[in-house]
Design a protein around this motif. Structure first.
Motif, PDB file in Angstrom:
ATOM      1  N   LEU A 290       0.785  -1.235  -0.036  1.00 29.75           N
ATOM      2  CA  LEU A 290      -0.123   0.110  -0.098  1.00 29.75           C
ATOM      3  C   LEU A 290       1.054   1.445  -0.023  1.00 29.75           C
ATOM      4  CD1 LEU A 290      -2.597  -1.032   2.780  1.00 29.75           C
ATOM      5  CD2 LEU A 290      -2.783  -1.357   0.349  1.00 29.75           C
ATOM      6  N   SER A 291       0.610   2.284  -0.917  1.00 28.05           N
ATOM      7  CA  SER A 291       1.088   3.695  -0.672  1.00 28.05           C
ATOM      8  C   SER A 291      -0.133   4.490  -0.637  1.00 28.05           C
ATOM      9  CB  SER A 291       1.933   3.661  -2.028  1.00 28.05           C
ATOM     10  OG  SER A 291       3.148   3.004  -2.106  1.00 28.05           O
ATOM     11  N   ALA A 292       0.068   5.760  -0.164  1.00 28.25           N
ATOM     12  CA  ALA A 292      -0.840   6.781  -0.188  1.00 28.25           C
ATOM     13  C   ALA A 292      -0.950   7.242  -1.683  1.00 28.25           C
ATOM     14  CB  ALA A 292      -0.369   8.040   0.673  1.00 28.25           C
ATOM     15  N   GLU A 293      -2.244   7.338  -1.601  1.00 33.86           N
ATOM     16  CA  GLU A 293      -2.703   7.970  -3.223  1.00 33.86           C
ATOM     17  C   GLU A 293      -2.065   9.334  -3.563  1.00 33.86           C
ATOM     18  OE1 GLU A 293      -4.359   7.596  -6.335  1.00 33.86           O
ATOM     19  OE2 GLU A 293      -5.619   6.646  -5.101  1.00 33.86           O
ATOM     20  N   SER A 305      -6.523   1.864  -7.343  1.00 37.08           N
ATOM     21  CA  SER A 305      -6.951   2.595  -6.245  1.00 37.08           C
ATOM     22  C   SER A 305      -8.073   2.221  -5.235  1.00 37.08           C
ATOM     23  CB  SER A 305      -7.198   3.967  -6.889  1.00 37.08           C
ATOM     24  OG  SER A 305      -5.817   4.440  -7.412  1.00 37.08           O
ATOM     25  N   GLY A 306      -7.879   2.859  -4.172  1.00 37.23           N
ATOM     26  CA  GLY A 306      -9.073   2.628  -3.017  1.00 37.23           C
ATOM     27  C   GLY A 306      -9.116   3.128  -1.947  1.00 37.23           C
ATOM     28  N   VAL A 307     -10.017   2.816  -1.099  1.00 34.18           N
ATOM     29  CA  VAL A 307      -9.854   3.478   0.349  1.00 34.18           C
ATOM     30  C   VAL A 307      -9.839   2.350   1.482  1.00 34.18           C
ATOM     31  CG1 VAL A 307     -11.368   4.805   1.759  1.00 34.18           C
ATOM     32  CG2 VAL A 307     -11.282   5.524  -0.373  1.00 34.18           C
ATOM     33  N   ILE A 320      -5.299  -5.372   6.282  1.00 33.27           N
ATOM     34  CA  ILE A 320      -5.744  -4.251   6.024  1.00 33.27           C
ATOM     35  C   ILE A 320      -6.708  -4.465   4.658  1.00 33.27           C
ATOM     36  CG2 ILE A 320      -5.328  -2.043   5.140  1.00 33.27           C
ATOM     37  CD1 ILE A 320      -2.107  -2.665   6.002  1.00 33.27           C
ATOM     38  N   GLU A 321      -8.022  -4.185   5.003  1.00 36.88           N
ATOM     39  CA  GLU A 321      -9.102  -4.195   3.932  1.00 36.88           C
ATOM     40  C   GLU A 321      -9.305  -2.877   3.070  1.00 36.88           C
ATOM     41  OE1 GLU A 321     -12.936  -5.562   4.915  1.00 36.88           O
ATOM     42  OE2 GLU A 321     -12.146  -7.551   5.637  1.00 36.88           O
ATOM     43  N   VAL A 322      -9.047  -3.023   1.726  1.00 39.13           N
ATOM     44  CA  VAL A 322      -9.387  -1.902   0.816  1.00 39.13           C
ATOM     45  C   VAL A 322     -10.463  -1.775   0.022  1.00 39.13           C
ATOM     46  CG1 VAL A 322      -8.072  -0.251  -0.934  1.00 39.13           C
ATOM     47  CG2 VAL A 322      -6.656  -1.432   1.057  1.00 39.13           C
ATOM     48  N   ALA A 323     -11.329  -0.900   0.053  1.00 38.46           N
ATOM     49  CA  ALA A 323     -12.495  -0.961  -0.559  1.00 38.46           C
ATOM     50  C   ALA A 323     -12.230  -0.209  -2.018  1.00 38.46           C
ATOM     51  CB  ALA A 323     -13.659  -0.286   0.019  1.00 38.46           C
ATOM     52  N   LEU A 324     -12.601  -0.903  -3.260  1.00 38.28           N
ATOM     53  CA  LEU A 324     -12.189  -0.384  -4.459  1.00 38.28           C
ATOM     54  C   LEU A 324     -13.407   0.246  -4.862  1.00 38.28           C
ATOM     55  CD1 LEU A 324     -10.639  -3.558  -6.214  1.00 38.28           C
ATOM     56  CD2 LEU A 324      -9.684  -1.629  -4.764  1.00 38.28           C
ATOM     57  N   GLY A 345     -10.504   5.147   5.839  1.00 35.08           N
ATOM     58  CA  GLY A 345     -10.796   6.481   5.182  1.00 35.08           C
ATOM     59  C   GLY A 345      -9.618   7.172   4.347  1.00 35.08           C
ATOM     60  N   LEU A 346      -8.273   6.224   4.606  1.00 32.48           N
ATOM     61  CA  LEU A 346      -7.096   6.665   3.963  1.00 32.48           C
ATOM     62  C   LEU A 346      -7.301   6.284   2.396  1.00 32.48           C
ATOM     63  CD1 LEU A 346      -4.308   8.173   4.226  1.00 32.48           C
ATOM     64  CD2 LEU A 346      -3.543   5.928   4.409  1.00 32.48           C
ATOM     65  N   ALA A 347      -7.097   7.253   1.449  1.00 36.32           N
ATOM     66  CA  ALA A 347      -7.034   6.814   0.034  1.00 36.32           C
ATOM     67  C   ALA A 347      -5.591   6.482  -0.160  1.00 36.32           C
ATOM     68  CB  ALA A 347      -7.084   8.075  -0.699  1.00 36.32           C
ATOM     69  N   VAL A 348      -5.584   5.118  -1.043  1.00 33.66           N
ATOM     70  CA  VAL A 348      -4.140   4.544  -1.070  1.00 33.66           C
ATOM     71  C   VAL A 348      -4.445   3.776  -2.472  1.00 33.66           C
ATOM     72  CG1 VAL A 348      -4.039   3.739   1.305  1.00 33.66           C
ATOM     73  CG2 VAL A 348      -5.132   2.282  -0.173  1.00 33.66           C
TER      74      VAL A 348
END
Length: 370
Positions: A290-293, A305-307, A320-324, A345-348
């Motif tokens: 994961l990298s910050a958007e 990309s996701g949150v 870590i779950e990331v919603a697309l 809530g972090l955009a990644v």
């Protein structure tokens, strides 16, 4: 009278299963399984409930008669041989100890049935109990032992007559997690000490990965894939294996050997390994970074990309779950001290190296999902 050479160790024997079938009222519990178990190997039959793994083991043991096929042990056809003449040890899930007998007498039972000399019985029983670290508890009854100790007694009874191979049907299923993990390592040590062939049945994926030289995965009575734990985890041939062994991020689409096109977004991903006609892309969570958007993503990496939706602390790391944007979810595993501190809530950007992209057959009939 038993004239087997002294000692509990020795070379294992090969087991060959040839086109074995078992029908029950028209349904196939085992469907044309052919499998070679190598001499001295620890092979695990792994599958969900109803996959046929226990039925296959019971066919090996002689408790279930196959509808068709042949079983060979050490090159000898034993398909029609009764269980007590097969020379195979069996450990059951519920131990099957005699409650009215002492630990010592339970272990001695198979030797007495074989009319082994009294002095030899005493020597072998003590040796078997010492091997499972119960040498001082021979006078106790099973009811006076813990579950883990009872399981060790069952193991000692199964090895005391020096079977050609040892068969185990989910022997750790009734134990708590800590004790189960401890006995997994002890059974593995016992296998190394004895040098005999072990065939082990479980539905627990972690147990299979921890203990086995090779794993044979069954599904609906069929053999799906056979390989080392690393082979099956790192190089699954199908979506079913990828989902059944560990956690995976899976995308449906089409692969042409060099790239994969996601069916939902039509995004193209570079791939490192592909199965002909593959239609599912597999990325294990530990290979997803994961990298910050807007931050740096290594050149050549695939990315989506996701949150961040959820972060779970696992002790040794984070899940870590990331919603697309299209509603799907991908999962990453990371250390607790990475450069990025994930929070909901972090955009990644979730990214991975193409060599970590596996394209496999989609054999599950599952809807498009990650």
């Amino acid at each position: 009278m038993d004239t087997t050479p002294t000692g509990l160790g020795g070379a294992g024997t090969a087991i060959d299963i040839h086109h074995v079938v078992k029908h029950y009222k028209g349904a196939s519990a085992v469907d044309d399984v052919t499998l070679h178990v190598r001499e001295g190997e620890f092979l695990t039959l792994l599958g969900a409930s109803g996959s046929g793994k226990s039925t296959l083991l019971n066919i090996l043991a002689g408790f279930v008669e196959p509808t068709a096929g042949r079983i060979e042990v050490g090159g000898r056809d034993i398909t029609a041989v009764p269980p007590y003449q097969r020379g195979l040890g069996m450990v059951f899930q519920h131990y099957a100890l005699f409650p009215h007998m002492s630990v010592w007498d339970n272990v001695a039972f198979p030797l007495r049935r074989r009319k082994v000399r009294k002095a030899e019985v005493a020597r072998r029983v003590q040796q078997a109990l010492d091997l499972v670290e119960l040498g001082a508890l021979g006078k106790r009854r099973p009811a006076q032992l813990s579950g883990g100790q009872q399981q060790r007694v069952a193991l000692a009874r199964a090895i005391v007559f020096r079977p050609q191979a040892l068969l185990m049907d989910e022997p750790l299923g009734a134990l708590d997690k800590r004790l189960r993990e401890q006995l997994q390592l002890e059974i593995k040590r016992l296998h190394q000490d004895l040098g005999r062939t072990f065939v082990f049945v479980t539905h627990d994926q972690e147990e299979a990965l921890t203990m086995s030289d090779r794993i044979a995965v069954l599904r609906d009575g069929k053999l799906v894939q056979v390989g080392t734990p690393e082979d099956l985890y790192e190089r699954p041939r199908s979506r079913y294996i990828a989902e059944f062994l560990g956690e995976s991020n899976i995308f449906s689409g089409d692969g042409d050997g060099e790239r994969f096109v996601d069916a939902r977004t039509r995004a193209a991903f570079a791939v490192g390994s592909a199965v002909a006609g593959g239609s599912a892309l597999v990325v294990r969570p530990e290979h997803l970074h994961l990298s910050a958007e807007g931050g740096d993503v290594p050149a050549g990496h695939n990315g989506v990309s996701g949150v961040v939706r959820d972060v779970v602390y696992l002790g040794s790391g984070l899940r870590i779950e990331v919603a697309l944007p299209d509603g799907r979810t991908v999962v990453a595993r990371a250390g607790t001290r990475g450069e990025l501190t994930p929070r909901p809530g972090l955009a990644v950007v979730a990214h991975w190296h193409p060599d970590r992209s596996l394209v496999v057959r989609d054999d599950t009939g599952s809807p498009i999902a990650a």
